[in-house]
Design an enzyme around this catalytic site. Structure first.
Site, short mmCIF file in Angstrom:
data_model
loop_
_atom_site.label_atom_id
_atom_site.label_comp_id
_atom_site.label_asym_id
_atom_site.label_seq_id
_atom_site.Cartn_x
_atom_site.Cartn_y
_atom_site.Cartn_z
N GLU A 1 -16.29 6.29 5.35
CA GLU A 1 -15.50 5.59 6.37
C GLU A 1 -15.54 6.43 7.63
OE1 GLU A 1 -11.32 5.33 5.36
OE2 GLU A 1 -11.26 7.38 4.61
N ARG B 1 0.84 -1.21 0.00
CA ARG B 1 0.00 0.00 0.00
C ARG B 1 0.87 1.26 0.00
NH1 ARG B 1 -4.50 0.77 4.59
NH2 ARG B 1 -2.66 1.22 5.84
N LYS C 1 -2.63 7.01 1.33
CA LYS C 1 -2.39 7.27 2.75
C LYS C 1 -1.29 8.34 2.81
CE LYS C 1 -2.30 4.78 7.12
NZ LYS C 1 -3.42 5.43 7.77
N1 PXG Z 1 -9.39 4.96 7.13
C1 PXG Z 1 -8.51 5.91 7.41
C2 PXG Z 1 -8.77 7.30 6.96
C3 PXG Z 1 -7.34 5.59 8.10
O1 PXG Z 1 -6.45 6.53 8.38
C4 PXG Z 1 -8.09 3.29 8.22
C5 PXG Z 1 -9.21 3.68 7.51
C6 PXG Z 1 -7.89 1.86 8.57
O2 PXG Z 1 -6.86 1.30 7.78
P1 PXG Z 1 -5.91 0.15 8.35
O3 PXG Z 1 -4.99 -0.14 7.23
O4 PXG Z 1 -5.21 0.73 9.55
O5 PXG Z 1 -6.78 -0.99 8.69
C7 PXG Z 1 -7.13 4.26 8.52
C8 PXG Z 1 -5.90 3.89 9.27
C9 PXG Z 1 -3.60 6.80 14.17
C10 PXG Z 1 -3.76 5.71 13.19
O6 PXG Z 1 -2.47 7.01 14.65
C11 PXG Z 1 -4.66 5.79 12.16
C12 PXG Z 1 -4.74 4.74 11.25
C13 PXG Z 1 -3.93 3.67 11.37
C14 PXG Z 1 -3.05 3.61 12.41
C15 PXG Z 1 -2.96 4.63 13.34
O7 PXG Z 1 -4.60 7.47 14.48
N2 PXG Z 1 -5.62 4.86 10.24
#
Ligand code: PXG
Length: 288
Positions: free
Chosen positions: A182, A50, A149
């Protein structure tokens, strides 16, 4: 704490980035949030894939191979004697002149932080979260794809601030057509008549690694999973709702905007998925 920074490990006090780095000046860069569970870096390869896609989408050429980055992630965990951690992997456009032009940045910077994890309190996994719908819409994919991301998180941060102002820890973000996209840092799933449904990435969702893991788990458990447009109406009428994310893992939701969802308690499908997820995180990935 040892931080990986551009090829070497340095103490956190020495881990510094220039004020001319475009990651800081313009949010020009990409990142991953990754978890280490009992010495297993959960789905590391998928996170790195990713990262490559995010970088490609912003025409940022990564001068390191996947293997080199993977080794650096694992070594950062080992050097800090960690078996369970939150890993933040960041690639910035690098140092350049003032002005947007990314081609004036000579080389990207990479850094990796492996630290303790700030988790949601345990009671939310047993009792469920109460979330809200915020007015801030998820950014239109034609302007900036939410699949990237990137270091531009203001859209989500504004939504997170609104959630807090309403007393909630997480919030649903709708896209500009009013479909559920989301949450601010999590993907959203509903359970309806035994089927698990989540919005397609095209609706403005990040292709979450945890979301993907839930797809695999559900299929293994014989539960149908579908990607479908969802409105708030679908969430109101869901039997269960849960969120997925690297930080949140799999967490149940029992209220939206003050309305009870389903029985008002974490549901049975959520329970089965969480149980399988807790096992998967120990084996599905890269061992240190
Ligand atoms: N949507 C958004 C906008 C995100 O930032 C997810 C979905 C979930 O994706 P993953 O790959 O983690 O299943 C994310 C992920 C934090 C933090 O520090 C945020 C995320 C991941 C890890 C830490 O707030 N967001």
């Amino acid at each position: 704490m040892k931080i990986f920074l551009d090829g070497a490990w340095v103490d956190s006090a020495e881990a510094k980035i220039s004020v001319f780095d475009h990651g800081l000046l313009y949010g020009d860069g990409v990142f991953e949030g990754i978890r280490l569970y009992g010495g297993n870096v959960f789905r590391l390869d998928q996170h790195l894939e990713r990262l490559e896609y995010s970088a490609k989408a912003i025409l940022l050429e990564l001068p390191w191979s996947r293997k080199e980055i993977s080794d650096a992630v694992c070594e950062t965990c080992r050097l800090n004697n960690l078996t369970d951690a939150y890993i933040r992997l960041v690639v910035t456009r690098g140092v350049g002149d003032l002005g947007l032009s990314p081609w004036l940045c000579k080389k990207p910077s990479i850094f990796i932080i492996a630290d303790k994890i700030a988790l949601y309190p345990a009671k939310y996994y047993s009792e469920g979260l109460e979330i809200v719908t915020v007015p801030t819409r998820r950014v239109n994919p034609a302007a900036l794809s939410p699949a990237i991301k990137s270091l531009n998180y203001l859209n989500n941060i504004l939504a997170k601030i609104e959630a807090r102002q309403f007393g909630a820890l997480e919030a649903i973000m709708l896209n500009d057509q009013g479909f559920v996209a989301e949450c601010t840092g999590d993907n959203i799933f509903i359970v309806h008549k035994g089927r698990i449904i989540t919005p397609a990435a095209q609706q403005g969702a990040l292709k979450g690694i945890t979301r993907d893991a839930v797809f695999d788990i559900a299929r293994r458990l014989g539960i149908a999973v579908e990607e479908h447009d969802l409105t708030r109406y679908d969430v109101w009428n869901a039997d269960e709702v849960f969120l997925t994310g690297t930080g949140a893992e799999v967490i149940p939701v029992v209220k939206l905007d003050g309305r009870q969802i389903g029985s008002g308690k974490p549901g049975a499908v959520f329970g089965r998925v969480l149980e399988a997820f807790r096992k998967a995180v120990l084996t599905d990935g890269t061992r240190l």
